[in-house]
Design a protein around this motif. Structure first.
Motif, PDB file in Angstrom:
ATOM      1  N   MET A  91      28.715  33.042  38.768  1.00 13.26           N
ATOM      2  CA  MET A  91      30.086  33.347  39.183  1.00 13.26           C
ATOM      3  C   MET A  91      31.109  32.473  38.460  1.00 13.26           C
ATOM      4  O   MET A  91      30.924  31.268  38.323  1.00 13.26           O
ATOM      5  CB  MET A  91      30.233  33.154  40.693  1.00 13.26           C
ATOM      6  CG  MET A  91      31.616  33.503  41.178  1.00 13.26           C
ATOM      7  SD  MET A  91      31.800  33.321  42.963  1.00 13.26           S
ATOM      8  CE  MET A  91      31.580  34.980  43.472  1.00 13.26           C
ATOM      9  N   VAL A  92      32.184  33.128  38.003  1.00 17.84           N
ATOM     10  CA  VAL A  92      33.293  32.387  37.403  1.00 17.84           C
ATOM     11  C   VAL A  92      34.592  32.758  38.117  1.00 17.84           C
ATOM     12  O   VAL A  92      34.677  33.782  38.786  1.00 17.84           O
ATOM     13  CB  VAL A  92      33.432  32.674  35.887  1.00 17.84           C
ATOM     14  CG1 VAL A  92      32.166  32.266  35.145  1.00 17.84           C
ATOM     15  CG2 VAL A  92      33.763  34.130  35.615  1.00 17.84           C
ATOM     16  N   ASP A  93      35.572  31.896  37.960  1.00 14.67           N
ATOM     17  CA  ASP A  93      36.881  32.068  38.592  1.00 14.67           C
ATOM     18  C   ASP A  93      37.869  32.518  37.511  1.00 14.67           C
ATOM     19  O   ASP A  93      38.190  31.746  36.601  1.00 14.67           O
ATOM     20  CB  ASP A  93      37.293  30.713  39.196  1.00 14.67           C
ATOM     21  CG  ASP A  93      38.672  30.735  39.838  1.00 14.67           C
ATOM     22  OD1 ASP A  93      39.443  31.687  39.591  1.00 14.67           O
ATOM     23  OD2 ASP A  93      38.976  29.776  40.574  1.00 14.67           O
ATOM     24  N   LEU A  94      38.331  33.775  37.611  1.00 12.28           N
ATOM     25  CA  LEU A  94      39.198  34.336  36.561  1.00 12.28           C
ATOM     26  C   LEU A  94      40.535  33.622  36.447  1.00 12.28           C
ATOM     27  O   LEU A  94      41.207  33.730  35.419  1.00 12.28           O
ATOM     28  CB  LEU A  94      39.451  35.826  36.843  1.00 12.28           C
ATOM     29  CG  LEU A  94      38.248  36.740  36.637  1.00 12.28           C
ATOM     30  CD1 LEU A  94      38.600  38.164  37.038  1.00 12.28           C
ATOM     31  CD2 LEU A  94      37.797  36.693  35.180  1.00 12.28           C
ATOM     32  N   THR A  95      40.923  32.883  37.481  1.00 15.88           N
ATOM     33  CA  THR A  95      42.222  32.225  37.428  1.00 15.88           C
ATOM     34  C   THR A  95      42.154  30.879  36.698  1.00 15.88           C
ATOM     35  O   THR A  95      43.174  30.265  36.447  1.00 15.88           O
ATOM     36  CB  THR A  95      42.796  31.968  38.837  1.00 15.88           C
ATOM     37  OG1 THR A  95      41.984  30.984  39.504  1.00 15.88           O
ATOM     38  CG2 THR A  95      42.827  33.233  39.669  1.00 15.88           C
ATOM     39  N   ARG A  96      40.922  30.416  36.410  1.00 11.08           N
ATOM     40  CA  ARG A  96      40.797  29.121  35.736  1.00 11.08           C
ATOM     41  C   ARG A  96      40.259  29.272  34.340  1.00 11.08           C
ATOM     42  O   ARG A  96      39.328  30.039  34.113  1.00 11.08           O
ATOM     43  CB  ARG A  96      39.875  28.202  36.534  1.00 11.08           C
ATOM     44  CG  ARG A  96      40.692  27.278  37.402  1.00 11.08           C
ATOM     45  CD  ARG A  96      39.938  26.176  38.080  1.00 11.08           C
ATOM     46  NE  ARG A  96      38.528  26.117  37.820  1.00 11.08           N
ATOM     47  CZ  ARG A  96      37.674  25.631  38.704  1.00 11.08           C
ATOM     48  NH1 ARG A  96      38.097  25.220  39.867  1.00 11.08           N
ATOM     49  NH2 ARG A  96      36.403  25.544  38.414  1.00 11.08           N
ATOM     50  N   VAL A 119      29.488  37.447  37.632  1.00 14.08           N
ATOM     51  CA  VAL A 119      30.423  37.911  38.652  1.00 14.08           C
ATOM     52  C   VAL A 119      31.777  37.259  38.377  1.00 14.08           C
ATOM     53  O   VAL A 119      31.913  36.036  38.429  1.00 14.08           O
ATOM     54  CB  VAL A 119      29.926  37.530  40.062  1.00 14.08           C
ATOM     55  CG1 VAL A 119      30.888  38.019  41.125  1.00 14.08           C
ATOM     56  CG2 VAL A 119      28.533  38.099  40.305  1.00 14.08           C
ATOM     57  N   LEU A 120      32.754  38.095  38.021  1.00 15.74           N
ATOM     58  CA  LEU A 120      34.078  37.576  37.654  1.00 15.74           C
ATOM     59  C   LEU A 120      34.949  37.652  38.902  1.00 15.74           C
ATOM     60  O   LEU A 120      35.423  38.727  39.283  1.00 15.74           O
ATOM     61  CB  LEU A 120      34.638  38.403  36.502  1.00 15.74           C
ATOM     62  CG  LEU A 120      33.691  38.431  35.283  1.00 15.74           C
ATOM     63  CD1 LEU A 120      33.558  39.822  34.704  1.00 15.74           C
ATOM     64  CD2 LEU A 120      34.132  37.445  34.216  1.00 15.74           C
ATOM     65  N   ASN A 121      35.135  36.520  39.557  1.00 13.59           N
ATOM     66  CA  ASN A 121      35.736  36.528  40.897  1.00 13.59           C
ATOM     67  C   ASN A 121      37.255  36.309  40.872  1.00 13.59           C
ATOM     68  O   ASN A 121      37.803  35.803  39.914  1.00 13.59           O
ATOM     69  CB  ASN A 121      35.067  35.438  41.747  1.00 13.59           C
ATOM     70  CG  ASN A 121      35.367  35.604  43.219  1.00 13.59           C
ATOM     71  OD1 ASN A 121      35.544  36.713  43.707  1.00 13.59           O
ATOM     72  ND2 ASN A 121      35.447  34.490  43.940  1.00 13.59           N
ATOM     73  N   LYS A 122      37.874  36.685  41.964  1.00 11.05           N
ATOM     74  CA  LYS A 122      39.301  36.530  42.236  1.00 11.05           C
ATOM     75  C   LYS A 122      40.141  37.546  41.451  1.00 11.05           C
ATOM     76  O   LYS A 122      41.260  37.273  41.034  1.00 11.05           O
ATOM     77  CB  LYS A 122      39.788  35.081  41.986  1.00 11.05           C
ATOM     78  CG  LYS A 122      38.898  34.021  42.680  1.00 11.05           C
ATOM     79  CD  LYS A 122      39.536  32.659  42.809  1.00 11.05           C
ATOM     80  CE  LYS A 122      38.532  31.649  43.406  1.00 11.05           C
ATOM     81  NZ  LYS A 122      39.043  30.286  43.541  1.00 11.05           N
ATOM     82  N   ILE A 123      39.563  38.739  41.260  1.00 12.42           N
ATOM     83  CA  ILE A 123      40.256  39.801  40.526  1.00 12.42           C
ATOM     84  C   ILE A 123      41.510  40.254  41.280  1.00 12.42           C
ATOM     85  O   ILE A 123      42.423  40.843  40.694  1.00 12.42           O
ATOM     86  CB  ILE A 123      39.296  40.993  40.229  1.00 12.42           C
ATOM     87  CG1 ILE A 123      39.880  41.973  39.208  1.00 12.42           C
ATOM     88  CG2 ILE A 123      38.908  41.744  41.495  1.00 12.42           C
ATOM     89  CD1 ILE A 123      39.903  41.477  37.805  1.00 12.42           C
ATOM     90  N   ASP A 124      41.577  39.949  42.572  1.00 16.04           N
ATOM     91  CA  ASP A 124      42.790  40.279  43.348  1.00 16.04           C
ATOM     92  C   ASP A 124      44.007  39.541  42.791  1.00 16.04           C
ATOM     93  O   ASP A 124      45.144  39.944  43.034  1.00 16.04           O
ATOM     94  CB  ASP A 124      42.598  39.935  44.838  1.00 16.04           C
ATOM     95  CG  ASP A 124      42.131  38.506  45.071  1.00 16.04           C
ATOM     96  OD1 ASP A 124      41.013  38.169  44.640  1.00 16.04           O
ATOM     97  OD2 ASP A 124      42.899  37.712  45.641  1.00 16.04           O
ATOM     98  N   LEU A 125      43.782  38.459  42.030  1.00 18.72           N
ATOM     99  CA  LEU A 125      44.906  37.707  41.463  1.00 18.72           C
ATOM    100  C   LEU A 125      45.185  38.110  40.014  1.00 18.72           C
ATOM    101  O   LEU A 125      45.944  37.459  39.311  1.00 18.72           O
ATOM    102  CB  LEU A 125      44.622  36.202  41.545  1.00 18.72           C
ATOM    103  CG  LEU A 125      44.423  35.653  42.968  1.00 18.72           C
ATOM    104  CD1 LEU A 125      44.024  34.173  42.925  1.00 18.72           C
ATOM    105  CD2 LEU A 125      45.699  35.809  43.807  1.00 18.72           C
ATOM    106  N   PRO A 152      33.561  42.449  37.856  1.00 21.01           N
ATOM    107  CA  PRO A 152      34.721  41.797  38.483  1.00 21.01           C
ATOM    108  C   PRO A 152      34.744  42.127  39.978  1.00 21.01           C
ATOM    109  O   PRO A 152      34.491  43.272  40.360  1.00 21.01           O
ATOM    110  CB  PRO A 152      35.924  42.445  37.791  1.00 21.01           C
ATOM    111  CG  PRO A 152      35.388  43.438  36.823  1.00 21.01           C
ATOM    112  CD  PRO A 152      33.940  43.640  37.098  1.00 21.01           C
ATOM    113  N   VAL A 153      34.990  41.134  40.805  1.00 21.29           N
ATOM    114  CA  VAL A 153      35.071  41.363  42.259  1.00 21.29           C
ATOM    115  C   VAL A 153      36.179  40.492  42.854  1.00 21.29           C
ATOM    116  O   VAL A 153      36.672  39.562  42.203  1.00 21.29           O
ATOM    117  CB  VAL A 153      33.757  40.976  42.993  1.00 21.29           C
ATOM    118  CG1 VAL A 153      32.557  41.743  42.475  1.00 21.29           C
ATOM    119  CG2 VAL A 153      33.496  39.470  42.923  1.00 21.29           C
ATOM    120  N   SER A 154      36.533  40.812  44.076  1.00 24.31           N
ATOM    121  CA  SER A 154      37.271  39.854  44.877  1.00 24.31           C
ATOM    122  C   SER A 154      36.431  39.557  46.112  1.00 24.31           C
ATOM    123  O   SER A 154      36.283  40.413  46.987  1.00 24.31           O
ATOM    124  CB  SER A 154      38.634  40.395  45.298  1.00 24.31           C
ATOM    125  OG  SER A 154      39.170  39.541  46.297  1.00 24.31           O
TER     126      SER A 154
END
Ligand SMILES: Nc1nc2c(ncn2[C@@H]2O[C@H](COP(=O)(O)OP(=O)(O)OP(=O)(O)O)[C@@H](O)[C@H]2O)c(=O)[nH]1
Ligand SMILES: [Mg+2]
Length: 298
Positions: A91-96, A119-125, A152-154
Motif C-alpha cells: 500500500m502507498v499513499d497517493l498524497t505523499r 494498492v494506491l490509497n487515498k484516491i478520494d483526495l 486505486p482505492v479509498s
C-alpha cells in the motif's frame, strides 16, 4: 464450488492507511487508527468469510528506517507477515511523494515469490503522485515481476474495495478455510483493550509524544456478572510527558479514560470500571522485558 483461502499481508510505510483498509474490508474495527505514523505495533489478523472462501488479512506496523529497538521489532513483525503470506498488498499513499523508504520497500518486494497487488490509497483526495508510484515499480530492475495489479482505492470512503476483494480472490490458491467462520480476529482481548486506550491517547495528544507511549493492561477482573474492573498502565519516557498525559487537574487522563471505557464496554458488552495509571519508564523502547510485557515480542 471450490473455496479459495489464504493469508494476505498488508505492507507499506507508516500512515498510508493499512489499518483503515483492514477495518473497511471487515466492516468492523479490528485495528486502531490514528493520524500519526507508527500507530500499529502488532501483526493484527482480521478474517473475511465469503461463499467463495476465506481471506486472513494481516495488518502490520508501517515499515520505516530507524535504529531503535522498538523500530527493529516493528519492522521485523511486518517482514515476518510478508514471509507467511500467500499474497501481498503493497500500500502507498497517493498524497505523499515517493520517499527513500518507498525505494527500500520496492527493492525488498520486486523479486517476491508471492504475487503482489499495489494498492494506491487515498484516491478520494485525487490522483496525487499516482504516476510516480507506477513508474517507481515499473522502472525497478527485476528478474520476474510479481506485481499483478495496480488498484486505486479509498480505504476511508470504501471506494473500489469490492474491486480489490475481487482481485484478491482471483490470486488466492484453492484451499479450505483456516479459521472457524465466526471468528473475526485472533488478536488477544487484553492487548486489544490496551490498543483502544492507546488510540484514545493518540487522538488526544499532539507533538512527538505518541512514540513515547505504550499501554499495558495490568488486571482484568470480573467483579460482578455485569461489571469488569480493568487496570491499565500508561508508560511514558519522561516525567514531563507524564504531566502532559495527566493534564491540568487530571483532565486529559479523565477524557481518555471516558472515551476508552465507552469503546471497551461495547467490545465486552459489559459495564467497565477502568482505572488508568501513568508511569515513567525511561527507555522502555529499549527494554526487552517491557517490550515482551507489552506483547511486542513473542
Ligand atoms: N483521505 C483519506 N485518508 C485516509 C485513507 N485511509 C487512511 N486515511 C487516514 O490516514 C491516517 C493513517 O491511517 P492508518 O490506517 O492508521 O495508517 P497505517 O498505515 O495503519 O499507519 P501505521 O499503523 O502507523 O503504519 C488516518 O488519519 C486515516 O484516517 C483514505 O483512503 N483517504
Ligand atoms: Mg496501522
Amino acid at each position: 464450488m471450490e473455496k479459495k483461502s489464504g493469508f494476505v499481508a498488508i505492507l507499506g510505510r507508516p500512515n498510508v492507511g493499512k489499518s483503515t483498509l483492514l477495518n473497511t474490508l471487515l466492516k468492523e474495527k479490528v485495528s486502531i487508527i490514528s493520524k500519526v505514523p507508527q500507530t500499529t505495533r502488532f501483526q493484527i489478523r482480521g478474517i473475511l468469510n465469503e461463499e467463495r472462501g476465506q481471506v486472513i488479512f494481516v495488518d502490520t506496523p508501517g515499515l520505516h528506517i530507524s535504529k531503535s529497538q522498538l523500530s527493529k521489532y516493528l519492522n521485523s513483525a511486518a517482514l515476518k507477515a510478508k514471509k507467511d503470506a500467500e499474497l501481498i498488498l503493497y500500500m502507498v499513499d497517493l498524497t505523499r511523494s515517493v520517499g527513500e523508504e518507498e525505494k527500500v520497500l520496492v527493492s525488498q518486494l520486486k523479486d517476491s515469490e508471492r504475487p503482489i497487488i499495489m494498492v494506491l490509497n487515498k484516491i478520494d483526495l485525487g490522483e496525487g503522485f499516482l504516476n510516480d508510484y507506477v513508474k517507481l515499480w515499473q522502472e525497478a530492475p527485476k528478474e520476474k515481476d510479481p506485481l499483478k495489479y495496480f488498484i486505486p482505492v479509498s480505504s476511508l470512503k470504501g471506494d473500489n474495495i469490492s474491486g480489490l476483494i475481487e482481485a484478491i480472490f482471483s490470486l488466492l490458491p484453492v484451499a479450505q478455510p483456516y479459521y472457524p467462520e465466526d471468528i473475526l480476529s485472533d488478536f488477544p482481548q487484553r492487548l486489544n483493550i490496551a490498543e483502544i486506550i492507546r488510540e484514545k491517547l493518540l487522538d488526544s495528544l499532539r507533538e512527538e509524544l505518541p512514540h513515547s507511549i505504550a499501554v499495558m493492561t495490568d488486571e482484568m477482573i470480573s467483579r460482578k456478572e455485569n461489571l469488569t474492573y480493568i487496570k491499565a498502565i500508561i508508560l511514558v519516557e519522561r516525567d514531563s510527558q507524564k504531566s502532559i498525559v495527566i493534564g491540568k487537574k487530571g483532565e486529559m487522563l479523565k477524557r481518555v479514560g471516558e472515551l476508552a471505557r465507552k469503546e471497551i464496554e461495547e467490545l465486552l458488552e459489559k459495564k467497565v470500571y477502568l482505572e488508568l495509571f501513568v508511569r515513567t519508564e525511561k527507555k522502555w523502547q529499549e527494554n526487552p522485558y517491557i517490550l515482551r510485557r507489552l506483547g511486542y515480542l513473542a
